[in-house]
Structure formats: C-alpha cells, structure tokens
Design a protein around this motif. Structure first.
Motif, PDB file in Angstrom:
ATOM      1  N   GLN A  38     -64.524  81.604  17.536  1.00 25.32           N
ATOM      2  CA  GLN A  38     -64.188  80.314  16.934  1.00 25.32           C
ATOM      3  C   GLN A  38     -63.566  80.522  15.558  1.00 25.32           C
ATOM      4  OE1 GLN A  38     -64.449  77.035  17.830  1.00 25.32           O
ATOM      5  NE2 GLN A  38     -65.153  77.488  19.895  1.00 25.32           N
ATOM      6  N   GLN A  40     -61.725  77.568  13.758  1.00 24.08           N
ATOM      7  CA  GLN A  40     -61.125  76.341  13.239  1.00 24.08           C
ATOM      8  C   GLN A  40     -61.079  76.346  11.714  1.00 24.08           C
ATOM      9  OE1 GLN A  40     -62.324  76.593  16.203  1.00 24.08           O
ATOM     10  NE2 GLN A  40     -62.926  74.643  17.059  1.00 24.08           N
ATOM     11  N   THR A  74     -54.097  78.970  18.542  1.00 24.89           N
ATOM     12  CA  THR A  74     -54.673  78.174  19.620  1.00 24.89           C
ATOM     13  C   THR A  74     -54.588  78.991  20.898  1.00 24.89           C
ATOM     14  OG1 THR A  74     -52.550  77.111  19.960  1.00 24.89           O
ATOM     15  CG2 THR A  74     -54.139  75.929  18.600  1.00 24.89           C
ATOM     16  N   LEU A  76     -57.699  78.916  23.438  1.00 21.23           N
ATOM     17  CA  LEU A  76     -58.552  78.256  24.427  1.00 21.23           C
ATOM     18  C   LEU A  76     -58.756  76.798  24.039  1.00 21.23           C
ATOM     19  CD1 LEU A  76     -61.293  81.034  24.469  1.00 21.23           C
ATOM     20  CD2 LEU A  76     -59.473  80.767  26.128  1.00 21.23           C
ATOM     21  N   ARG A  77     -58.600  75.911  24.959  1.00 21.99           N
ATOM     22  CA  ARG A  77     -58.880  74.482  24.766  1.00 21.99           C
ATOM     23  C   ARG A  77     -58.118  73.868  23.597  1.00 21.99           C
ATOM     24  NH1 ARG A  77     -63.990  76.758  24.587  1.00 21.99           N
ATOM     25  NH2 ARG A  77     -64.182  75.957  22.483  1.00 21.99           N
ATOM     26  N   GLY A  78     -57.028  74.446  23.163  1.00 25.60           N
ATOM     27  CA  GLY A  78     -56.244  73.877  22.075  1.00 25.60           C
ATOM     28  C   GLY A  78     -56.904  73.958  20.715  1.00 25.60           C
ATOM     29  N   THR A  79     -57.944  74.783  20.567  1.00 27.16           N
ATOM     30  CA  THR A  79     -58.599  74.959  19.275  1.00 27.16           C
ATOM     31  C   THR A  79     -58.283  76.340  18.716  1.00 27.16           C
ATOM     32  OG1 THR A  79     -60.640  75.746  20.319  1.00 27.16           O
ATOM     33  CG2 THR A  79     -60.503  73.397  19.840  1.00 27.16           C
ATOM     34  N   HIS A  81     -58.775  79.963  17.593  1.00 31.17           N
ATOM     35  CA  HIS A  81     -59.639  81.097  17.906  1.00 31.17           C
ATOM     36  C   HIS A  81     -59.005  82.361  17.329  1.00 31.17           C
ATOM     37  CE1 HIS A  81     -61.373  78.396  20.895  1.00 31.17           C
ATOM     38  NE2 HIS A  81     -62.410  79.196  20.888  1.00 31.17           N
TER      39      HIS A  81
END
Length: 89
Positions: A38, A40, A74, A76-79, A81
C-alpha cells in the motif's frame, strides 16, 4: 477434510504477509514477496516495510525508489501501490 479453524487461517495470513515475525530479507525481496505494498500516502510503504523487516532503514527504501528498483503507481484496484520495477513493466 475438515475446514481449518479461523485462528489457523488468521495465523497463516499473518505469516504469509510477514507480520507474524519480522523478516531478515532485503526490502526489495519483501516487496516482491508481498507483490505490492500500500502506498497511497508517501510514508505508508516505509511503515509497511518497517513492520515486516528486522533491520529496515528509511534509506533502504529511499535508495530503491531513487534507483528505480521499485515503482509507486496505480497497480491494483486503481490505488497507489509500491511494486518491484521489473514486475511493473
């Protein structure tokens, strides 16, 4: 075969995510093992690696970012990483 108890499943997840015990692996190996971290917020990958690694230093991840050994994007899932650069391309 009976299903695994919830406690066993939880312990397996913690072990697989390198959260049961800290690893002696280098930061790049940990990122590869996790597939993605993660990211963000700019400090989240530092905290994520510090949580999982025995002797993690801020400079270890900073060097990987500067040398493009890892990429923040981006994935995975548009977030956001953090992933190993050769896994990104």
């Amino acid at each position: 075969m009976p299903p695994l108890p919830l406690r066993a499943l939880n312990r397996t997840l913690l072990h697989r995510q390198l959260l049961a015990t800290r690893s002696n692996r280098p930061a790049l190996d940990v990122v590869r093992h996790l597939v993605a971290t993660q990211s963000q917020e700019p400090n989240w990958p530092y905290v994520g690696l510090w949580t999982r690694m025995e002797n993690f230093t801020h400079d270890e991840l900073t060097s990987l970012l500067e040398d493009r050994g890892v990429v923040r994007s981006t994935v995975l899932r548009g977030t956001q990483h953090l992933v190993a650069a050769d896994d990104f391309g």
